[in-house]
Design a protein around this motif. Sequence first.
Motif, PDB file in Angstrom:
ATOM      1  N   ARG A 184       0.852  -1.180   0.000  1.00 39.71           N
ATOM      2  CA  ARG A 184       0.000   0.000   0.000  1.00 39.71           C
ATOM      3  C   ARG A 184       0.890   1.233   0.000  1.00 39.71           C
TER       4      ARG A 184
ATOM      5  N   TYR B 172       0.785   5.327   1.186  1.00 38.64           N
ATOM      6  CA  TYR B 172       0.041   6.269   2.013  1.00 38.64           C
ATOM      7  C   TYR B 172       0.574   7.682   1.791  1.00 38.64           C
TER       8      TYR B 172
ATOM      9  N   VAL C 213      -4.948   6.429   1.181  1.00 39.69           N
ATOM     10  CA  VAL C 213      -4.368   5.091   1.154  1.00 39.69           C
ATOM     11  C   VAL C 213      -4.620   4.544  -0.242  1.00 39.69           C
TER      12      VAL C 213
ATOM     13  N   LEU D 124      -4.256   1.371  -2.786  1.00 41.44           N
ATOM     14  CA  LEU D 124      -4.130  -0.069  -2.597  1.00 41.44           C
ATOM     15  C   LEU D 124      -3.636  -0.824  -3.818  1.00 41.44           C
TER      16      LEU D 124
ATOM     17  N   GLY E  35       0.430  -7.295   6.810  1.00 38.53           N
ATOM     18  CA  GLY E  35       0.108  -8.017   8.031  1.00 38.53           C
ATOM     19  C   GLY E  35       0.769  -7.389   9.229  1.00 38.53           C
ATOM     20  N   ASN E  36       1.879  -6.719   9.035  1.00 37.63           N
ATOM     21  CA  ASN E  36       2.514  -5.983  10.114  1.00 37.63           C
ATOM     22  C   ASN E  36       2.288  -4.492   9.943  1.00 37.63           C
ATOM     23  N   GLU E  37       2.369  -4.052   8.736  1.00 38.13           N
ATOM     24  CA  GLU E  37       2.042  -2.685   8.381  1.00 38.13           C
ATOM     25  C   GLU E  37       2.997  -1.644   8.929  1.00 38.13           C
ATOM     26  N   LYS E  38       4.242  -2.054   9.156  1.00 36.22           N
ATOM     27  CA  LYS E  38       5.272  -1.070   9.496  1.00 36.22           C
ATOM     28  C   LYS E  38       5.376  -0.107   8.316  1.00 36.22           C
ATOM     29  N   LEU E  39       5.348   1.174   8.600  1.00 41.46           N
ATOM     30  CA  LEU E  39       5.435   2.175   7.552  1.00 41.46           C
ATOM     31  C   LEU E  39       6.861   2.686   7.400  1.00 41.46           C
TER      32      LEU E  39
END
Lengths: 112, 115
Positions: free
Chosen positions: A31, A33, A48, A50, A96-100
């Motif tokens: 993704r 952002y 966001v 996708l 699944g973790n979505e660390k940016l």
Amino acid sequence: ELKVEQNPLFLSMQEGKNYTIYCNYSTTSDRLYWYRQDPGKSLESLFVLLSNGAVKQEGRLMASLDTKARLSTLHITAAVHDLSATYFCAGNSNFGNEKLTFGTGTRLTIIP
Amino acid sequence: EPEVTQTPSHQVTQMGQEVILRCVPISNHLYFYWYRQILGQKVEFLVSFYNNEISEKSEIFDDQFSVERPDGSNFTLKIRSTKLEDSAMYFCASGRWGQGPDTQYFGPGTRLTVL
């Protein structure tokens, strides 16, 4: 490891003009952002994105995503003073973790 | 509208002292994060937390840092022995995931000044 680069770093533009901020990323990002930050303030979520070809618009801001080119753009139409802020793009490489991972930011100043 | 809250807004401490930064994430969120931003620089990931354990941490997040979710609402970041280079704005964020398009919602931040 995902790397995110933005350009330009600084942008002064006159009210009423159009301009585009570019965000390149190095590896696959699930993704993309866009955030806005006013001086001394927190990060406000703008968009966001996708999937490839995604386009989102809110007022004078429009964001798009080209996953093949690993490029997202934030287009500003007919800029107004209220849009002066720092804009960050961010990607995440681990769904699944979505660390940016954030870009360096673009400091936008709209001049009357 | 629900929001992430953080306390204190500004913390001044002496080098070597312990600090605890507190966050209350949005109530139905399951993923929690700490980021920091040194003045004028980009936002850097520190740690992510899910299901009562750390899911990922950055190189910045060394043994001097720890996180905890002591109850159902708070999420804390502890720095055991602060250094001058820990001076930064620390942001807490939370997210839902798995429920459609979403983002991370950031708190207002805690400005940490280490003297």
